[in-house]
Design an enzyme around this catalytic site. Sequence first.
Site, PDB file in Angstrom:
ATOM      1  N   TYR A 193       0.529  -1.363  -0.058  1.00  0.00           N
ATOM      2  CA  TYR A 193       0.187  -0.215  -0.331  1.00  0.00           C
ATOM      3  C   TYR A 193       0.493   1.387   0.196  1.00  0.00           C
ATOM      4  O   TYR A 193       0.461   2.798  -0.364  1.00  0.00           O
ATOM      5  CB  TYR A 193      -0.829  -0.173   1.136  1.00  0.00           C
ATOM      6  CG  TYR A 193      -1.742  -0.701   1.616  1.00  0.00           C
ATOM      7  CD1 TYR A 193      -1.996  -1.940  -0.020  1.00  0.00           C
ATOM      8  CD2 TYR A 193      -2.799  -1.224   2.900  1.00  0.00           C
ATOM      9  CE1 TYR A 193      -3.108  -2.554   0.006  1.00  0.00           C
ATOM     10  CE2 TYR A 193      -3.333  -2.301   3.010  1.00  0.00           C
ATOM     11  CZ  TYR A 193      -4.128  -3.158   1.464  1.00  0.00           C
ATOM     12  OH  TYR A 193      -4.979  -4.265   1.454  1.00  0.00           O
ATOM     13  N   LYS A 235       2.966 -15.713   2.257  1.00  0.00           N
ATOM     14  CA  LYS A 235       3.213 -16.159   0.482  1.00  0.00           C
ATOM     15  C   LYS A 235       4.921 -16.316   0.812  1.00  0.00           C
ATOM     16  O   LYS A 235       4.923 -15.941  -0.198  1.00  0.00           O
ATOM     17  CB  LYS A 235       2.328 -15.556  -0.001  1.00  0.00           C
ATOM     18  CG  LYS A 235       2.292 -15.635  -1.563  1.00  0.00           C
ATOM     19  CD  LYS A 235       0.697 -16.946  -0.953  1.00  0.00           C
ATOM     20  CE  LYS A 235       0.724 -17.858  -2.665  1.00  0.00           C
ATOM     21  NZ  LYS A 235      -0.160 -18.607  -2.410  1.00  0.00           N
ATOM     22  N   ASP A 264      -3.159 -18.421   1.799  1.00  0.00           N
ATOM     23  CA  ASP A 264      -4.592 -18.944   1.691  1.00  0.00           C
ATOM     24  C   ASP A 264      -4.695 -19.950   1.972  1.00  0.00           C
ATOM     25  O   ASP A 264      -6.169 -19.938   2.366  1.00  0.00           O
ATOM     26  CB  ASP A 264      -4.304 -19.465  -0.175  1.00  0.00           C
ATOM     27  CG  ASP A 264      -3.051 -20.136  -0.258  1.00  0.00           C
ATOM     28  OD1 ASP A 264      -2.103 -20.035   0.611  1.00  0.00           O
ATOM     29  OD2 ASP A 264      -1.936 -21.159  -1.466  1.00  0.00           O
ATOM     30  N   ASP A 269      -5.019  -7.037   5.980  1.00  0.00           N
ATOM     31  CA  ASP A 269      -6.754  -5.898   5.745  1.00  0.00           C
ATOM     32  C   ASP A 269      -7.134  -7.340   5.176  1.00  0.00           C
ATOM     33  O   ASP A 269      -8.713  -6.970   5.690  1.00  0.00           O
ATOM     34  CB  ASP A 269      -5.656  -5.514   4.519  1.00  0.00           C
ATOM     35  CG  ASP A 269      -6.803  -4.218   4.373  1.00  0.00           C
ATOM     36  OD1 ASP A 269      -7.556  -4.389   4.686  1.00  0.00           O
ATOM     37  OD2 ASP A 269      -7.058  -3.660   3.281  1.00  0.00           O
ATOM     38  N   ASP A 277     -10.722  -8.729   8.102  1.00  0.00           N
ATOM     39  CA  ASP A 277     -12.129  -7.867   8.191  1.00  0.00           C
ATOM     40  C   ASP A 277     -12.610  -9.270   7.445  1.00  0.00           C
ATOM     41  O   ASP A 277     -14.532  -9.514   7.910  1.00  0.00           O
ATOM     42  CB  ASP A 277     -12.118  -7.478   6.530  1.00  0.00           C
ATOM     43  CG  ASP A 277     -12.436  -5.469   6.359  1.00  0.00           C
ATOM     44  OD1 ASP A 277     -12.240  -5.229   7.338  1.00  0.00           O
ATOM     45  OD2 ASP A 277     -12.696  -4.970   5.787  1.00  0.00           O
TER      46      ASP A 277
END
Length: 368
Positions: free
Chosen positions: A141, A189, A221, A245, A249
């Site tokens: 980001y 990852k 994942d 993030d 959520d």
Amino acid sequence: MKKRIVLLPGDGIGKEVMNSAKEVLTAIAEEYNHSFSFETHEIGGAAIDQYGTPLPETTVDACKQADAVLLGAVGGPKWDNNPSHLRPERGLLGIRKALDLYANLRPIKGFKNLLPASPLKEEVVSGSDLLIVRELTGGIYFGSPSERRENGQVVVDTLSYTRQEIERIIDKAFQAAQGRRGRLTSVDKANVLESSKMWREIVEEKKAQYPDVAVEHLLVDAAAMKLITNPSHFDVIVTENMFGDILSDEASVLTGSLGMLPSASLNEAGVGLYEPVHGSAPDIAGKGIANPTAMILSAALMLRYSFGLEDEAKIIEDAVQSVLDAGYHTADLRIAGGFQVGTAEMTKLIVDYIRTVSASKCIASCYF
Ligand code: NAD
């Protein structure tokens, strides 16, 4: 203990739930002999209306001098069509940046009475009590370059981290695990990304400093699947900004109650900004029906993480649990056979529990 707390109620129900948090903190200060001073400043839409900017300098200065900051919520339809520099969310992003809040902590706990509202089967979500520690100021980001090239036919974002940025968030997560059930899941990852390989190496290096914490690595994942199939597997999850993030959520809907979820964002000095996960809920603002619990639980996190007041944090959490166990709930929640109450009454029930239990503890410790 003497502490200076800045309150940023913001917009919509932010103001209503902030009053509740202040009442609870006042009760804690009186019962435990602390001196908390409160200073209120504007942010978001309220600041735009009063000062023509979503984040006035006076607000930033006050937050920088505070021991901790409590934030309600910002935003509302009144400002939705403003130009981007005059949007309420600018205030939120600006204060996070000004305080260099690199660690975002989101505890997610299923309250027994509320589990029927979860999108998962009750037996799957039952017993879930996890903490997501998300890196908040680095990663994709914020990476540069982030741009379109070759007449818009190629697009580039950059995922970059320094060793120091990774080390400090990993340390924070290990420390959080030490204060909980001692289990840390590091999510990355590492089968694809270089940044994740370094992340995993640093977790492995740090393990020796925290021998009381059991560590596992999960690919993002697999972690996303496990959060749905077996959420009670987790104690503390630590991960980088974008994975955090998304996973936070995902995890926030597990318990079926947005109005119950607090969060903490911390900087290296331990100064934190504490806020509910929910927004300003303009659809119910001013009606006296907002659920104050997420804001009150955010105040409990402030006592724990910024002031080291574990007993005081715990009594607030116990109070919320006890009030729900007794069947009381606000309009956003459903408890079969329960009693619906408004913001003020819910707050009073929580304050009454705190006062009663601390008084009985005092009687026990004073006379026996
Ligand atoms: P929201 O979280 O404000 O509301 C979503 C739904 O949940 C609404 O139906 C609302 O009534 C309900 N709800 C939320 N909190 C509640 C509470 N404590 N008690 C009872 N019901 C509650 O999200 P939204 O509707 O997408 O956004 C509304 C405004 O809030 C927008 O302007 C948005 O930008 C802003 N927002 C701010 C923050 C923040 O300040 N951190 C976060 C999210 C959204």
